[in-house]
Write a protein that holds these residues in place. Structure first.
Motif, PDB file in Angstrom:
ATOM      1  N   PHE A 267       0.821  -1.207   0.000  1.00 61.53           N
ATOM      2  CA  PHE A 267       0.000   0.000   0.000  1.00 61.53           C
ATOM      3  C   PHE A 267       0.860   1.265   0.000  1.00 61.53           C
ATOM      4  CE2 PHE A 267      -2.611  -2.985   2.756  1.00 61.53           C
ATOM      5  CZ  PHE A 267      -3.375  -3.449   1.699  1.00 61.53           C
ATOM      6  N   GLN A 268       0.251   2.373  -0.426  1.00 58.32           N
ATOM      7  CA  GLN A 268       0.918   3.666  -0.327  1.00 58.32           C
ATOM      8  C   GLN A 268       1.198   3.998   1.137  1.00 58.32           C
ATOM      9  OE1 GLN A 268      -2.130   5.202  -3.512  1.00 58.32           O
ATOM     10  NE2 GLN A 268      -0.870   6.925  -2.849  1.00 58.32           N
ATOM     11  N   SER A 269       0.290   3.595   2.026  1.00 59.62           N
ATOM     12  CA  SER A 269       0.494   3.854   3.451  1.00 59.62           C
ATOM     13  C   SER A 269       1.702   3.094   3.991  1.00 59.62           C
ATOM     14  CB  SER A 269      -0.760   3.482   4.244  1.00 59.62           C
ATOM     15  OG  SER A 269      -1.091   2.118   4.063  1.00 59.62           O
ATOM     16  N   ASP A 270       2.025   1.958   3.380  1.00 60.50           N
ATOM     17  CA  ASP A 270       3.234   1.226   3.765  1.00 60.50           C
ATOM     18  C   ASP A 270       4.475   1.987   3.297  1.00 60.50           C
ATOM     19  OD1 ASP A 270       1.640  -0.838   4.773  1.00 60.50           O
ATOM     20  OD2 ASP A 270       1.696  -1.964   2.891  1.00 60.50           O
ATOM     21  N   ALA A 271       4.449   2.388   2.051  1.00 61.23           N
ATOM     22  CA  ALA A 271       5.576   3.144   1.489  1.00 61.23           C
ATOM     23  C   ALA A 271       5.796   4.451   2.240  1.00 61.23           C
ATOM     24  CB  ALA A 271       5.331   3.427   0.006  1.00 61.23           C
ATOM     25  N   ALA A 272       4.705   5.037   2.750  1.00 61.10           N
ATOM     26  CA  ALA A 272       4.779   6.319   3.457  1.00 61.10           C
ATOM     27  C   ALA A 272       5.622   6.231   4.720  1.00 61.10           C
ATOM     28  CB  ALA A 272       3.377   6.804   3.794  1.00 61.10           C
ATOM     29  N   LEU A 273       5.811   5.039   5.252  1.00 55.44           N
ATOM     30  CA  LEU A 273       6.610   4.878   6.463  1.00 55.44           C
ATOM     31  C   LEU A 273       8.068   5.270   6.241  1.00 55.44           C
ATOM     32  CD1 LEU A 273       5.187   1.474   7.776  1.00 55.44           C
ATOM     33  CD2 LEU A 273       4.582   3.785   8.525  1.00 55.44           C
ATOM     34  N   LEU A 274       8.486   5.345   4.998  1.00 58.38           N
ATOM     35  CA  LEU A 274       9.855   5.771   4.690  1.00 58.38           C
ATOM     36  C   LEU A 274       9.955   7.289   4.554  1.00 58.38           C
ATOM     37  CD1 LEU A 274      10.915   3.051   2.076  1.00 58.38           C
ATOM     38  CD2 LEU A 274      11.412   3.120   4.530  1.00 58.38           C
ATOM     39  N   ASP A 275       8.832   7.993   4.696  1.00 57.92           N
ATOM     40  CA  ASP A 275       8.807   9.449   4.498  1.00 57.92           C
ATOM     41  C   ASP A 275       8.904  10.230   5.801  1.00 57.92           C
ATOM     42  OD1 ASP A 275       8.508   9.003   1.788  1.00 57.92           O
ATOM     43  OD2 ASP A 275       6.320   9.102   1.855  1.00 57.92           O
ATOM     44  N   ASP A 276       9.148   9.555   6.889  1.00 57.04           N
ATOM     45  CA  ASP A 276       9.268  10.200   8.193  1.00 57.04           C
ATOM     46  C   ASP A 276      10.524   9.669   8.877  1.00 57.04           C
ATOM     47  OD1 ASP A 276       7.813  11.584  10.698  1.00 57.04           O
ATOM     48  OD2 ASP A 276       8.542   9.619  11.352  1.00 57.04           O
ATOM     49  N   LYS A 277      11.227  10.544   9.560  1.00 54.59           N
ATOM     50  CA  LYS A 277      12.494  10.155  10.175  1.00 54.59           C
ATOM     51  C   LYS A 277      12.313   9.034  11.192  1.00 54.59           C
ATOM     52  CE  LYS A 277      16.462  12.108  12.668  1.00 54.59           C
ATOM     53  NZ  LYS A 277      17.033  13.347  13.261  1.00 54.59           N
ATOM     54  N   GLU A 278      11.298   9.175  12.065  1.00 55.22           N
ATOM     55  CA  GLU A 278      11.100   8.190  13.125  1.00 55.22           C
ATOM     56  C   GLU A 278      10.590   6.857  12.588  1.00 55.22           C
ATOM     57  OE1 GLU A 278       8.741   7.659  17.410  1.00 55.22           O
ATOM     58  OE2 GLU A 278       8.719   9.582  16.368  1.00 55.22           O
ATOM     59  N   THR A 279       9.597   6.890  11.707  1.00 52.38           N
ATOM     60  CA  THR A 279       9.055   5.637  11.182  1.00 52.38           C
ATOM     61  C   THR A 279      10.076   4.945  10.281  1.00 52.38           C
ATOM     62  OG1 THR A 279       7.964   6.835   9.373  1.00 52.38           O
ATOM     63  CG2 THR A 279       6.658   6.393  11.345  1.00 52.38           C
ATOM     64  N   SER A 280      10.816   5.727   9.509  1.00 48.67           N
ATOM     65  CA  SER A 280      11.836   5.154   8.631  1.00 48.67           C
ATOM     66  C   SER A 280      12.934   4.463   9.438  1.00 48.67           C
ATOM     67  CB  SER A 280      12.441   6.242   7.743  1.00 48.67           C
ATOM     68  OG  SER A 280      13.466   5.717   6.932  1.00 48.67           O
ATOM     69  N   ALA A 281      13.329   5.087  10.539  1.00 43.12           N
ATOM     70  CA  ALA A 281      14.370   4.498  11.383  1.00 43.12           C
ATOM     71  C   ALA A 281      13.897   3.171  11.968  1.00 43.12           C
ATOM     72  CB  ALA A 281      14.739   5.467  12.499  1.00 43.12           C
ATOM     73  N   TYR A 282      12.614   3.091  12.330  1.00 45.64           N
ATOM     74  CA  TYR A 282      12.085   1.855  12.897  1.00 45.64           C
ATOM     75  C   TYR A 282      12.026   0.759  11.836  1.00 45.64           C
ATOM     76  CZ  TYR A 282       9.287  -1.336  15.701  1.00 45.64           C
ATOM     77  OH  TYR A 282       8.854  -2.438  16.397  1.00 45.64           O
ATOM     78  N   VAL A 283      11.601   1.120  10.634  1.00 45.01           N
ATOM     79  CA  VAL A 283      11.567   0.153   9.534  1.00 45.01           C
ATOM     80  C   VAL A 283      12.955  -0.447   9.322  1.00 45.01           C
ATOM     81  CG1 VAL A 283      11.303  -0.101   7.035  1.00 45.01           C
ATOM     82  CG2 VAL A 283       9.591   1.165   8.340  1.00 45.01           C
ATOM     83  N   LYS A 284      13.959   0.420   9.268  1.00 42.50           N
ATOM     84  CA  LYS A 284      15.336  -0.045   9.037  1.00 42.50           C
ATOM     85  C   LYS A 284      15.824  -0.916  10.182  1.00 42.50           C
ATOM     86  CE  LYS A 284      16.502   4.005   6.244  1.00 42.50           C
ATOM     87  NZ  LYS A 284      17.249   5.292   6.171  1.00 42.50           N
ATOM     88  N   LEU A 285      15.492  -0.526  11.418  1.00 44.03           N
ATOM     89  CA  LEU A 285      15.919  -1.305  12.583  1.00 44.03           C
ATOM     90  C   LEU A 285      15.380  -2.724  12.523  1.00 44.03           C
ATOM     91  CD1 LEU A 285      17.097  -1.658  15.450  1.00 44.03           C
ATOM     92  CD2 LEU A 285      14.920  -0.765  16.331  1.00 44.03           C
ATOM     93  N   GLN A 286      14.068  -2.862  12.284  1.00 46.95           N
ATOM     94  CA  GLN A 286      13.469  -4.195  12.282  1.00 46.95           C
ATOM     95  C   GLN A 286      13.930  -5.026  11.085  1.00 46.95           C
ATOM     96  OE1 GLN A 286      12.171  -5.120  15.004  1.00 46.95           O
ATOM     97  NE2 GLN A 286      12.173  -3.036  15.813  1.00 46.95           N
ATOM     98  N   ALA A 287      14.087  -4.373   9.943  1.00 44.13           N
ATOM     99  CA  ALA A 287      14.533  -5.095   8.749  1.00 44.13           C
ATOM    100  C   ALA A 287      15.955  -5.609   8.906  1.00 44.13           C
ATOM    101  CB  ALA A 287      14.432  -4.187   7.530  1.00 44.13           C
ATOM    102  N   GLN A 288      16.784  -4.800   9.523  1.00 41.85           N
ATOM    103  CA  GLN A 288      18.205  -5.148   9.620  1.00 41.85           C
ATOM    104  C   GLN A 288      18.547  -5.991  10.844  1.00 41.85           C
ATOM    105  OE1 GLN A 288      20.031  -1.264   9.357  1.00 41.85           O
ATOM    106  NE2 GLN A 288      19.520  -1.029   7.188  1.00 41.85           N
ATOM    107  N   SER A 289      17.662  -5.966  11.848  1.00 43.62           N
ATOM    108  CA  SER A 289      17.942  -6.733  13.072  1.00 43.62           C
ATOM    109  C   SER A 289      17.049  -7.966  13.184  1.00 43.62           C
ATOM    110  CB  SER A 289      17.735  -5.849  14.307  1.00 43.62           C
ATOM    111  OG  SER A 289      16.359  -5.508  14.466  1.00 43.62           O
ATOM    112  N   HIS A 290      16.367  -8.302  12.077  1.00 36.43           N
ATOM    113  CA  HIS A 290      15.479  -9.455  12.047  1.00 36.43           C
ATOM    114  C   HIS A 290      14.387  -9.363  13.124  1.00 36.43           C
ATOM    115  CE1 HIS A 290      18.207 -11.277   9.159  1.00 36.43           C
ATOM    116  NE2 HIS A 290      19.204 -11.064   9.990  1.00 36.43           N
ATOM    117  N   GLY A 291      13.833  -8.183  13.236  1.00 36.91           N
ATOM    118  CA  GLY A 291      12.705  -7.983  14.144  1.00 36.91           C
ATOM    119  C   GLY A 291      13.066  -8.094  15.607  1.00 36.91           C
ATOM    120  N   SER A 292      14.225  -7.556  15.989  1.00 35.57           N
ATOM    121  CA  SER A 292      14.733  -7.731  17.353  1.00 35.57           C
ATOM    122  C   SER A 292      13.767  -7.291  18.446  1.00 35.57           C
ATOM    123  CB  SER A 292      16.060  -6.977  17.520  1.00 35.57           C
ATOM    124  OG  SER A 292      15.885  -5.589  17.268  1.00 35.57           O
TER     125      SER A 292
END
Length: 328
Positions: A267-292
């Motif tokens: 969804f566009q709402s999923d992609a939108a999570l990369l458009d904010d500093k805080e939400t983008s940082a969380y996306v990267k954290l979970q993706a890179q840490s295997h959902g730590s």
């Protein structure tokens, strides 16, 4: 199992959070609310839910979504469960709710509870418990559910149009969550619920085929992912379903965030999570840490969401049938 170890170590903190939130909001919700009036209530709901999910695990996603949709309209009052009448179109008839399913699980739990302790357990509480138990049945996180909600009597289809939309941008999403007392972190965490479930092709047709009205595709979608989606969904397809987390749509895991980071959120709402500093940082954290921390975070956000605008005390009613007000 790793997920069990991960969540079990945090259950005491989650129990404390549930108690603190209930107290801070002045609500009468509490853990073990039915201990005296219907001591087997939670066990009955768990058993009924397990029976259904063991046969149809794909029901976990729509049941979780049903709870979310209920809480975001008039609070967690079970209004999503009411049927339309001759004089009123109820929430479940609203466009965003037409694809919801799993009402039979709620009804089965209500029937069992009415047999065990008539007129005691609300449909709103049943829905909150079923959503938790369904997710846990597919090896997702577990969270404490303070109880004592009462059922609302009002359900209006048009109000469903105020739900967070799959085409929402980040500012709209943040505002909608904030209006319910949920934080930006809650937004990105609860979006992770898209790790399970499916959606109709019609939901993403404009994103694939006519994004700006010129027959184009949303440029934020991974160009290598677009042909796959188009092979599944024609421009006018209104019946085909597509997985929100391809290859893992029945497994509660962090792969949603991996997909979003690859620009493969459905969804566009999923992609939108990369458009904010805080939400983008969380996306990267979970993706890179295997959902730590995803399971713990999801559990915490669900506790908060489950207390939005609840009716307690003498407000509302305890419905005899989840689809009908007592005096309709």
């Amino acid at each position: 199992m790793a997920y069990q170890k991960r969540i079990s170590s945090h259950v005491p903190q989650l129990l404390l959070l549930a108690l603190v939130l209930a107290c801070a909001n002045g609500y009468d919700l509490k853990l073990g609310f039915y201990q005296k009036t219907c001591p087997k209530a939670e066990a009955i709901v768990e058993s009924v839910t397990a029976d259904h999910i063991s046969v149809a695990p794909s029901l976990a996603a729509p049941l979780l979504r049903m709870h979310f949709h209920d809480c975001f309209i008039r609070g967690c009052d079970g209004s999503i469960l009411l049927d339309s009448t001759k004089n009123n179109q109820a929430e479940k008839a609203g466009p965003p709710n037409l694809s919801l399913r799993g009402y039979q699980v709620i009804d089965a739990a209500k029937t069992a509870l009415e047999k065990a302790c008539p007129g005691v357990v609300s449909c709103a509480d049943i829905l909150a418990l079923v959503a938790r138990d369904a997710v846990y049945q597919i090896k997702g996180p577990y969270w404490p559910v303070p109880l004592g909600r009462r059922d609302g009597r009002i359900s209006i289809a048009l109000e469903s149009l105020t739900l967070p939309a799959p085409f929402g941008n980040i500012d709209q999403l943040k505002a909608q969550f904030a209006s319910k007392g949920l934080s930006v972190k809650d937004l990105v965490v609860l979006s992770g619920g898209h790790t399970i479930g499916t959606s109709l092709c019609s939901t993403i047709a404009i994103r694939l085929y006519n994004f700006t009205g010129k027959g184009d595709t949303d440029p934020t979608l991974d160009s290598e992912y677009v042909p796959y989606l188009k092979s599944k969904c024609s421009p006018t397809d209104k019946t085909t379903i597509v997985e929100m987390d391809p290859g893992s749509f029945r497994t509660f895991d962090e792969r949603f965030y991996t997909n979003v980071l690859k620009r493969r959120g459905l969804f566009q709402s999923d992609a939108a999570l990369l458009d904010d500093k805080e939400t983008s940082a969380y996306v990267k954290l979970q993706a890179q840490s295997h959902g730590s921390t995803f399971f713990e975070d999801f559990a915490e956000s669900m506790v908060k969401m489950g207390q939005i605008g609840v009716l307690t005390g003498s407000a509302g009613e305890i419905r005899k049938h989840c689809g009908l007000n007592n005096y309709s």
